[in-house]
Structure formats: C-alpha cells, structure tokens
Design a protein around this motif. Structure first.
Motif, PDB file in Angstrom:
ATOM      1  N   ASP A  11       0.828  -1.071   0.016  1.00 15.77           N
ATOM      2  CA  ASP A  11       0.085  -0.004  -0.172  1.00 15.77           C
ATOM      3  C   ASP A  11       0.898   1.306   0.287  1.00 15.77           C
ATOM      4  O   ASP A  11       1.830   1.503   0.794  1.00 15.77           O
ATOM      5  N   SER A  12       0.836   2.021  -1.032  1.00 13.02           N
ATOM      6  CA  SER A  12       1.371   3.214  -1.112  1.00 13.02           C
ATOM      7  C   SER A  12       3.128   3.120  -1.091  1.00 13.02           C
ATOM      8  O   SER A  12       3.701   3.831  -0.276  1.00 13.02           O
ATOM      9  N   GLU A  57       7.271   5.796  -3.124  1.00  9.17           N
ATOM     10  CA  GLU A  57       5.929   4.984  -3.569  1.00  9.17           C
ATOM     11  C   GLU A  57       6.085   5.018  -5.056  1.00  9.17           C
ATOM     12  O   GLU A  57       5.593   3.726  -5.247  1.00  9.17           O
ATOM     13  N   GLY A  61       5.844   1.359  -6.357  1.00  9.76           N
ATOM     14  CA  GLY A  61       4.786   0.674  -7.089  1.00  9.76           C
ATOM     15  C   GLY A  61       4.797   0.222  -8.116  1.00  9.76           C
ATOM     16  O   GLY A  61       4.348  -0.730  -8.704  1.00  9.76           O
ATOM     17  N   ASN A  88      -3.277  -2.252  -3.276  1.00 11.95           N
ATOM     18  CA  ASN A  88      -3.447  -0.952  -4.139  1.00 11.95           C
ATOM     19  C   ASN A  88      -3.900  -1.277  -5.555  1.00 11.95           C
ATOM     20  O   ASN A  88      -3.505  -2.361  -6.070  1.00 11.95           O
ATOM     21  N   CYS A  89      -4.477  -0.450  -6.037  1.00 16.71           N
ATOM     22  CA  CYS A  89      -5.172  -0.566  -7.493  1.00 16.71           C
ATOM     23  C   CYS A  89      -4.069  -0.382  -8.445  1.00 16.71           C
ATOM     24  O   CYS A  89      -4.242  -0.837  -9.662  1.00 16.71           O
ATOM     25  N   ASP A 112     -10.560   6.284 -10.500  1.00 11.94           N
ATOM     26  CA  ASP A 112      -9.152   6.175 -10.617  1.00 11.94           C
ATOM     27  C   ASP A 112      -8.600   6.660 -12.095  1.00 11.94           C
ATOM     28  O   ASP A 112      -7.717   5.931 -12.703  1.00 11.94           O
ATOM     29  N   ASP A 125      -2.774   5.972  -6.519  1.00 14.56           N
ATOM     30  CA  ASP A 125      -3.666   4.766  -6.938  1.00 14.56           C
ATOM     31  C   ASP A 125      -5.018   5.562  -7.613  1.00 14.56           C
ATOM     32  O   ASP A 125      -5.797   4.778  -8.159  1.00 14.56           O
ATOM     33  N   ASP A 204     -12.548  -3.797  -6.486  1.00 14.82           N
ATOM     34  CA  ASP A 204     -11.820  -3.024  -5.528  1.00 14.82           C
ATOM     35  C   ASP A 204     -12.958  -3.358  -4.561  1.00 14.82           C
ATOM     36  O   ASP A 204     -14.344  -3.189  -4.618  1.00 14.82           O
TER      37      ASP A 204
END
Length: 206
Positions: A11-12, A57, A61, A88-89, A112, A125, A204
């Motif tokens: 996440d992030s 990040e 990512g 995360n997306c 998004d 995200d 999601d």
C-alpha cells in the motif's frame, strides 16, 4: 481448476502496511481452504519485497507491477488461472501485462482516472486506471514486461460514483463503457464488439 493466488501486499509503496495487510487477511479468512473444498488445485505465492530500501512510492509501486506481471505470466505458463490479491489498485497494470489482457472491467467506487496533471492530492492509486489505459506514467509502464495499454473503448467502468471534476470531464471525452453492477453483464457484448478477447477483471473491495 488450477489456480495461482498471487499476493502483492503493498500500500503506497509499503510492504504489509495499511491496505497491504488485506491479502493476508483474506487468506487467513479461509480462501484457500474454501477453494480447495470446491475441488480447485490452489497454490499461493507472495511476490516478496521489491524496490529499493528508500521505499519511494512511485518507484516501488511500479516495481510491484513488474513483479506481479512476471508472476501472472508464470502462472499462465503453468496453465494456472491467476488471482492477484493486492493492497493498491496500481497493481492492475502489472496484472494486465502478465495476463496479456486486451480489455478490462474495472469495478470500483472510484474512477481512478486522474493523471499527475489533474490529481489534487498526487495519490498514485487515483491514477491506476488512467495508467492502465496509457493516459499517464508511460515511461514507467514501458518497463513492465509485456505491458500494452488498454484501448479505452475496451474498458468497462462499473459502479464508479466518487469522481473528481476532472475525472468526469475526461470520461466525457473517452469511449469507456459505463455500467452499474446490475447491468454489467448486459454490457459485456459492447466489449466484445470493440474487439475484446482477453479481459482482466479488477474488483476493488471498497
């Protein structure tokens, strides 16, 4: 069915933090046992820690995307159906690449669809679908093995209702198929008519 559950607990840019704890929680809740009970052959793999020690990040990512793309591609080579559990997306860009998907069904409260130029908060995200459609972060996605941007005409956006003003304006200019969950199946034909053959499903849990 042979299934490969790929865990990307980030996440992030942080490993096993925040929403990155979600994949472990789903596994701990009995997902594997339930699938096995239904007769599926299931293996579980964690991509592990990726990126550099600074945990930036953006860099991390996209490193996660590259790792996911590789794991998904390996699962397909092993004739396993890949299921990616992530925090995360953005990871969808990696899953799409590994699956060689040419279309996407994006089920999410959020669009998004921000870009670095439109995002008020710089939330990576919040740019995940835009990234997957090739609207931003192109130098970064070009380093994801097998990544090909999805044509917006082969994208179905389901149940998106929390949209920023710039996202709404962008949607008006793109041939993205909008749907609610109640009529999503009825709109699959539009994806096929646009040339979709290999669709990635993004769900999601928000």
């Amino acid at each position: 069915m042979k299934l490969s559950i790929i865990l990307a607990p980030y996440d992030s840019g942080l490993y096993h933090a925040g929403f990155g704890q979600g994949p472990d929680a789903i596994i701990a809740g009995g997902l594997v046992d339930e699938l096995a009970l239904r007769g599926h052959d299931v293996i579980v793999e964690d991509i592990g820690e990726v990126g550099d020690a600074q945990r930036r990040e953006i860099a991390t990512g996209f490193a996660v995307c590259r790792a996911v793309a590789t794991k998904v591609d390996m699962a397909r080579d092993d004739e396993r159906f890949p299921i990616v559990l992530a925090g995360n997306c953005l990871i969808a860009a990696g899953a799409v690449a590994g699956d060689a998907a040419d279309s996407i069904i994006w089920i999410d409260q959020h669009g998004d669809l921000n870009t670095p130029e439109t995002s008020a908060y710089g939330f990576l995200d919040g740019m995940a679908l835009a990234t997957t459609l090739g609207l931003c972060w192109r130098p970064m996605t070009s380093a994801i093995p097998g990544f090909q941007a999805i044509d917006p005409s082969r994208c179905m956006l389901v149940d998106a209702r929390d949209l920023d003003p710039d996202e709404r304006r962008l949607l008006e200019t793109l041939p993205i198929i909008r749907a609610q969950w109640t009529d999503a199946l009825d709109n699959v034909g539009k994806l096929k008519a646009a040339g979709a053959a290999q669709a990635h499903l993004h769900l999601d849990l928000d």
